[in-house]
Design a protein around this motif. Structure first.
Motif, PDB file in Angstrom:
ATOM      1  N   THR A  77       7.701  -3.803  -3.424  1.00 23.09           N
ATOM      2  CA  THR A  77       8.347  -3.350  -2.438  1.00 23.09           C
ATOM      3  C   THR A  77       7.552  -2.225  -1.678  1.00 23.09           C
ATOM      4  O   THR A  77       7.135  -1.292  -2.429  1.00 23.09           O
ATOM      5  CB  THR A  77       9.681  -2.931  -2.527  1.00 23.09           C
ATOM      6  OG1 THR A  77      10.525  -2.260  -1.425  1.00 23.09           O
ATOM      7  CG2 THR A  77       9.879  -1.747  -3.846  1.00 23.09           C
ATOM      8  N   MET A  78       7.536  -2.344  -0.372  1.00 19.15           N
ATOM      9  CA  MET A  78       7.069  -1.036   0.172  1.00 19.15           C
ATOM     10  C   MET A  78       8.255  -0.309   1.192  1.00 19.15           C
ATOM     11  O   MET A  78       8.301   1.012   1.504  1.00 19.15           O
ATOM     12  CB  MET A  78       6.121  -1.486   1.578  1.00 19.15           C
ATOM     13  CG  MET A  78       4.633  -2.159   1.078  1.00 19.15           C
ATOM     14  SD  MET A  78       3.687  -2.230   2.623  1.00 19.15           S
ATOM     15  CE  MET A  78       2.893  -0.857   2.703  1.00 19.15           C
ATOM     16  N   GLY A  79       9.485  -0.742   0.464  1.00 21.65           N
ATOM     17  CA  GLY A  79      10.800  -0.089   1.427  1.00 21.65           C
ATOM     18  C   GLY A  79      11.001   1.153   0.760  1.00 21.65           C
ATOM     19  O   GLY A  79      10.645   1.385  -0.210  1.00 21.65           O
ATOM     20  N   ARG A  80      11.713   2.039   1.766  1.00 16.41           N
ATOM     21  CA  ARG A  80      11.808   3.409   1.374  1.00 16.41           C
ATOM     22  C   ARG A  80      13.398   3.864   1.972  1.00 16.41           C
ATOM     23  O   ARG A  80      14.012   4.824   1.853  1.00 16.41           O
ATOM     24  CB  ARG A  80      10.974   4.249   2.237  1.00 16.41           C
ATOM     25  CG  ARG A  80       9.533   4.534   1.662  1.00 16.41           C
ATOM     26  CD  ARG A  80       8.848   5.514   2.525  1.00 16.41           C
ATOM     27  NE  ARG A  80       7.437   5.381   1.918  1.00 16.41           N
ATOM     28  CZ  ARG A  80       6.236   5.664   2.430  1.00 16.41           C
ATOM     29  NH1 ARG A  80       6.345   6.262   3.720  1.00 16.41           N
ATOM     30  NH2 ARG A  80       5.149   6.046   1.581  1.00 16.41           N
ATOM     31  N   GLU A  81      14.202   2.878   2.701  1.00 16.79           N
ATOM     32  CA  GLU A  81      15.607   2.911   3.145  1.00 16.79           C
ATOM     33  C   GLU A  81      15.981   3.381   1.849  1.00 16.79           C
ATOM     34  O   GLU A  81      16.130   2.553   1.150  1.00 16.79           O
ATOM     35  CB  GLU A  81      16.142   1.747   4.017  1.00 16.79           C
ATOM     36  CG  GLU A  81      15.559   1.578   5.100  1.00 16.79           C
ATOM     37  CD  GLU A  81      15.876   2.334   6.080  1.00 16.79           C
ATOM     38  OE1 GLU A  81      16.500   3.210   5.873  1.00 16.79           O
ATOM     39  OE2 GLU A  81      15.295   2.404   7.286  1.00 16.79           O
ATOM     40  N   PRO A  82      17.147   4.013   1.819  1.00 19.06           N
ATOM     41  CA  PRO A  82      18.271   4.508   0.811  1.00 19.06           C
ATOM     42  C   PRO A  82      18.823   3.171   0.428  1.00 19.06           C
ATOM     43  O   PRO A  82      18.834   2.924  -1.010  1.00 19.06           O
ATOM     44  CB  PRO A  82      18.984   5.532   1.093  1.00 19.06           C
ATOM     45  CG  PRO A  82      18.336   6.127   2.476  1.00 19.06           C
ATOM     46  CD  PRO A  82      17.576   5.314   2.999  1.00 19.06           C
ATOM     47  N   GLU A  83      19.312   2.331   1.048  1.00 25.23           N
ATOM     48  CA  GLU A  83      20.022   0.959   0.613  1.00 25.23           C
ATOM     49  C   GLU A  83      18.988   0.201  -0.058  1.00 25.23           C
ATOM     50  O   GLU A  83      19.576  -0.438  -0.974  1.00 25.23           O
ATOM     51  CB  GLU A  83      20.532   0.422   2.036  1.00 25.23           C
ATOM     52  CG  GLU A  83      21.652   1.287   2.917  1.00 25.23           C
ATOM     53  CD  GLU A  83      21.242   2.165   3.629  1.00 25.23           C
ATOM     54  OE1 GLU A  83      21.875   2.945   4.092  1.00 25.23           O
ATOM     55  OE2 GLU A  83      20.028   2.557   3.797  1.00 25.23           O
TER      56      GLU A  83
END
Length: 269
Positions: free
Chosen positions: A64-70
């Protein structure tokens, strides 16, 4: 006899565009390159935006590159799936938390005071725009920029002195031997152009092995395996780390980085 690699189901999660300022296509390209290698190796690979993430349960590994809190909350809830980078490590790359880890590991960092100006950086999250990283030539200008941060609702920030020297950008994949560094003024690639404040690189001699040692040690303490960042090399060969983050775009070394990252993922089996 050649060992058979078990086919895995692998999910690649693309970062929301607000966390890829001036780098949306480059960030997407490294994931695509990794996915292509994994697909060629016989694995089943899906790639989605973190904004489309639901419950990623039916996978053997998630990158994952994701950074959204969710996104981070959903990934933290997974107990039987290996996630790289771990969401807890991504959390630790927020500048204020990162500074605490740097202090604990005694990573060489810029001083708080100096004669050449100051850098003000958003502390609660990764930079999402050029306004999230500001240079101030004087303390009076710094105070004004802090007031502007606070007017934007950013009350968590960090300040460090500007360091004169060569800017280098480094990229690493822990456990694979992959480590590269580049001088951005050599190729002109820049996200916000801040490197120009240090001028053209002099290519001061320094120990690349020591830089690799320091940032890999920091990566382990932060809790990420795929990382990048920036350092300043002073004229005497000493250096300090001025930025560190999860999942850079690897735009300068995408093909070799994708091979190393794919190998890391296959090691999840």
């Amino acid at each position: 006899m050649e060992l058979e690699v078990r086919e895995m189901r692998i999910l690649l999660i693309q970062r929301a565009e607000r966390f890829s300022p001036n780098s949306v296509e480059n960030d997407k390209a490294i994931l695509q390159a990794v996915g292509a290698r994994l697909t060629a190796a016989g694995h089943q690979v899906d790639m989605i935006s973190e904004l489309a993430l639901n419950e990623p349960l039916a996978y053997d590994a998630i990158f994952t590159m994701g950074r959204e809190p969710e996104t981070l909350q959903a990934l933290k809830a997974l107990k039987s799936v290996r996630v790289i980078n771990r969401p807890e490590g991504i959390d630790n790359c927020a500048r204020s938390k990162l500074e605490a880890v740097m202090a604990q590991t005694r990573t060489p960092v810029p001083p708080k005071e100096g004669p050449d100006g100051y850098w003000l950086k958003r502390g609660d999250a990764a930079a999402q725009s050029r306004d999230d990283v500001q240079y101030a030539a004087t303390k009076a200008e710094l105070a004004e920029k802090i007031r502007h941060f606070e007017s934007r609702g950013i009350c968590d920030y960090v300040v460090s002195a500007h360091v004169v020297g060569d800017v280098v950008k480094f990229y690493g994949v822990s456990g694979t031997g992959f480590f590269r560094y580049y001088y951005p003024t050599d190729d002109g690639q820049s996200k916000f152009g801040d490197e120009a404040r240090n001028g053209l690189a002099h290519h001061y001699p320094f120990s690349a092995a020591q830089l690799q040692y320091e940032v890999e040690r920091l990566a382990a303490a932060v809790g990420v395996e795929v990382f990048g960042g920036d350092a300043i090399i002073r004229s005497d060969g000493t250096f300090c780390v001025i930025d560190f983050n999860d999942w850079p775009s690897f735009s300068r070394c995408r093909e070799s980085a994708a091979t190393a990252i794919a190998a890391l993922i296959e090691g999840c089996d």
